[in-house]
Enzyme design. Structure first.
Site, PDB file in Angstrom:
ATOM      1  N   CYS A   1       0.812  -1.225   0.000  1.00  0.00           N
ATOM      2  CA  CYS A   1       0.000   0.000   0.000  1.00  0.00           C
ATOM      3  C   CYS A   1       0.845   1.274   0.000  1.00  0.00           C
ATOM      4  CB  CYS A   1      -0.937   0.006   1.198  1.00  0.00           C
ATOM      5  SG  CYS A   1      -0.118  -0.440   2.763  1.00  0.00           S
TER       6      CYS A   1
ATOM      7  N   HIS B   1      -3.253   6.338   4.353  1.00  0.00           N
ATOM      8  CA  HIS B   1      -1.835   6.580   4.633  1.00  0.00           C
ATOM      9  C   HIS B   1      -1.465   7.964   4.091  1.00  0.00           C
ATOM     10  CE1 HIS B   1      -1.526   2.513   5.786  1.00  0.00           C
ATOM     11  NE2 HIS B   1      -0.837   2.002   4.787  1.00  0.00           N
TER      12      HIS B   1
END
Lengths: 345, 345
Positions: free
Chosen positions: A132, A252
Site C-alpha cells: 500500500c 496513509h
C-alpha cells in the site's frame, strides 16, 4: 483464461479488511463475473456474505477450489498465497496477489496500472499487487519520473492502522476509549501481530511496521525501497524510507522528498500531476487546502498537495501524498489490474 | 541581575500549557527563587496557583510588574513578549523568551544549553528559547555536527497537539470521543487557532502547523530551517522540513535524515549520542525498542533511536528523535537557561 464475456472469479480472504473492499468494488464496477467463489481458511468456511443481493457461502480454499476459475484474487496473507497461488495457476487462473509473497520474485510482474501496466503482459500466471505505501507513492511520482527523471526519494510515512487489518482497527478504538477514560492502555496487535512486544497505539506514533531486518530498516521500509525500484524498472534510483504507524483509521499519508535529474518549475509539476490519471491535486495553501487522510478515506484517487521546491536544492521537491490504503493501496489496485486484463481480451 | 544568592523570578503566562510545566520544574529543581511573580493578561489576573505549598495570586502583567525582577520567563505568546520583554530588560531583568518574537533577531541569542550555551553570553537582556521541534532535533544532531560536520538535514515531524496549547488538547479529546461515538467531528482549534478553516484532528494527520509563507512552506517549517542554522552558527547547512500534526497529546516525534561531511560508522554514532548530555538512546530493534511519544511524555531527555545508515549514501544517516515538546521542547530548556545563568554568577 476463457474467452467468454464473463469471468469466473475467486476471492481468497473475502472477509478481511481488503477482501471486503474488493467485493464492494467488483460490485460497484459491475465486473463481468460469471461465477464468484469466496474462499477462506477452514475456520471461516460456511459463513455467508452478500454480493449483488445474492447470498454467497464462503468455502474453504483448497487446490481444487480453483478448477474453472479465470481470475483469482488473493488477500489472505503471504503463507496462503505461497500455498495456493501456484495451484490456481496450474488450473488456468491468473492470480492477482495482494500479499508480499511474490512481489520481489523476478518472474512475477509487480503492477500499478497507472504506472506499469505493460509489465503485466509478461506474467506467467501471477501478478503481484505492491504494498500500500509503495502504490500511492509511485502513482504520485510517475509523471515526474517520465518528465524529469528521478535521482532520489526520501519518504517518511504516516500509516493508518487499517493496514494491519480489521483487528488493528478495533484495537486502536478500544485503546483510545481506555486512554480517554484514564484507564491503562494495552495494545493487543500493534506494531506487529506476530511479534511478542506490543506498544500503545492510542495517541502515539510507532516507528515500526513489520519486522526489522539486519540493516536496521523494517521490512515495510525495504518494501518501499525495493518495490519502487522494480515498478520503475530502475535499480539506480536512490530510495530511503522511514515507515511509521499513527493513530489514523483509514488513509496513509506520506511526506515525500525527491530530487529530479532535470530541472523543473513547480507550476509545471502541478500541471503534470493534475493531468495524470488517478491523481487529484489538493494544493491551495491560502485556503488551507491539502490532502487529509479523513478526506481520502473511501476514495479511489491518490491525493497530492504541499507541492513545493526545496530551498537548498533547485532539483529538490517536497510533496504530501495521501490515499486510502485499503482501496487504491490494495483492493482498487487489484481490481484495476483485473479490469485491465479483461479489457485486453 | 542582583548578586544575592536568590533571584526574583517573574513568569508571564503561568497558567498556560508551558507555564504550568515551568512552575513545576522551578519547584522540582529547587531553583533559588527570592520572590516569584506569576503574571498574566488582565483576564486571568486574580486567579491563584500553588508553588511550593504557598498560594500565589496571579497579577496582570504591566511594565511595572518587572521592577526588582532578576529573571523573567515569557510564555504567553509573541505579542505579549513584544509588548513587555523590553520593559523587563529596561528594569534590569534578563528575559528568557519562549515565544517566536525574538528568535531570529540578530541581537538575541537563540539557545539550547547542551548545544550553544556560549551564545547566551552575548545577550543584551533577552535570550530566546527555540521552537519545540527545533530544540529536540539540534540536541540529537549536535554531537554529530561536532564529530563529522553536517551537510544537510531532511526532517518530517509527527507533532503533538499540546504544542498548540491546552485548548488543543481538549479539542483532540472531544473530537476523538465524538468520532468513537460515530458523531460528526468538528475541529475547534487546529490546525491554526487564528485561521478560519478547521480540520478534524481525531484519527487524522494534518500537514499544517502555523501559517503558510509565500514559498509554500509553513512558518513552523521555516522555524526549523532558520533556527537550526542560527543555533549551529552555520548558514550553509541545508535544512528541509515538513511539519505535521498527529493525534498525539504529548511528545513530538521526528524522522530525521542527515548527510555528514565526514564518513561515520553507525556504532560510533550510537556511542557519541549515548555519551551526549540530554540524550537517551533507545535503539534495540531486536527487542522492538525505539523512542515512543508515550514513553517520552513527562521526561526531560531527548530520545533517539532507529539509528541506521542510508542504503544509497554512505554519509547518510536516519534517526527517530522523540521528546516531550512541553518539557525539553519548551519549559525545561527555559529553566536550563535560567540555571546556567545563575550558575555563572
Amino acid at each position: 483464461m476463457s474467452n467468454s464475456k464473463t469471468y469466473n472469479v475467486a476471492l481468497v480472504g473475502a472477509t478481511g479488511a481488503v477482501g471486503t473492499q474488493i467485493l464492494g468494488l467488483l460490485e460497484e464496477r459491475n465486473f463481468p463475473i460469471g461465477k464468484l467463489k469466496c474462499l477462506s481458511s477452514a475456520r471461516s468456511a460456511g459463513a455467508t456474505l452478500t454480493f449483488k443481493g445474492e447470498t454467497v457461502t464462503i468455502e474453504e480454499a483448497t487446490p481444487e477450489s480453483f478448477e474453472g476459475v479465470d481470475i483469482a484474487l488473493f488477500s489472505a496473507g503471504g503463507s496462503v498465497s505461497k500455498a495456493l497461488a501456484n495451484e490456481a495457476v496450474k488450473r488456468g487462473a491468473v492470480v492477482i496477489d495482494n500479499t508480499s509473497a511474490y512481489r520481489m520474485d523476478p518472474e512475477v510482474p509487480l503492477v500499478v496500472p497507472e504506472v506499469n501496466m505493460d509489465h503485466a503482459k509478461e506474467h506467467k500466471g501471477i501478478i503481484a499487487n505492491p504494498n500500500c505505501s509503495t502504490i500511492q507513492m509511485v502513482v504520485a511520482l510517475k509523471p515526474l519520473l517520465d518528465e524529469y527523471g528521478l535521482d532520489r526519494i526520501v519518504v517518511s510515512t504516516y500509516q493508518a492502522v487499517s493496514g494491519a487489518g480489521s483487528r488493528a482497527i478495533d484495537d486502536l478504538k478500544n485503546q483510545t476509549e481506555a486512554a480517554l477514560a484514564g484507564k491503562e492502555v494495552k495494545g493487543e496487535i500493534l506494531p506487529v501481530g506476530s511479534l511478542p512486544k506490543k506498544h500503545p497505539m492510542a495517541f502515539n506514533a510507532i516507528p515500526q511496521i513489520d519486522v526489522f531486518e539486519d540493516n536496521g530498516f523494517t521490512a515495510e521500509e525495504m518494501k518501499m525501497i525495493n518495490e519502487t525500484k522494480k515498478i520503475f524498472g530502475d535499480d539506480q534510483i536512490k530510495v530511503a524510507a522511514t515507515c511509521v504507524r499513527v493513530p489514523v483509521l483509514f488513509g496513509h499519508s506520506e511526506s515525500v522528498y525527491i530530487e529530479t535529474k532535470k530541472p523543473f518549475e513547480v507550476e509545471d509539476v502541478k500541471e503534470l500531476l493534475t493531468n495524470f490519471e488517478g491523481i487529484t491535486v489538493v494544493d491551495q495553501p491560502a485556503e488551507q487546502a491539502y490532502p487529509l487522510a479523513t478526506d481520502a478515506a473511501g476514495k479511489k484517487e491518490v491525493f497530492v498537495g504541499r507541492i513545493r521546491k526545496d530551498l537548498s536544492y533547485s532539483n529538490g521537491l517536497h510533496m504530501w501524498v495521501v490515499c486510502d490504503n485499503l482501496i487504491k493501496g490494495a483492493a482498487w489496485n487489484a481490481v484495476q489490474i483485473a479490469e485491465n486484463l479483461v479489457a485486453e481480451k
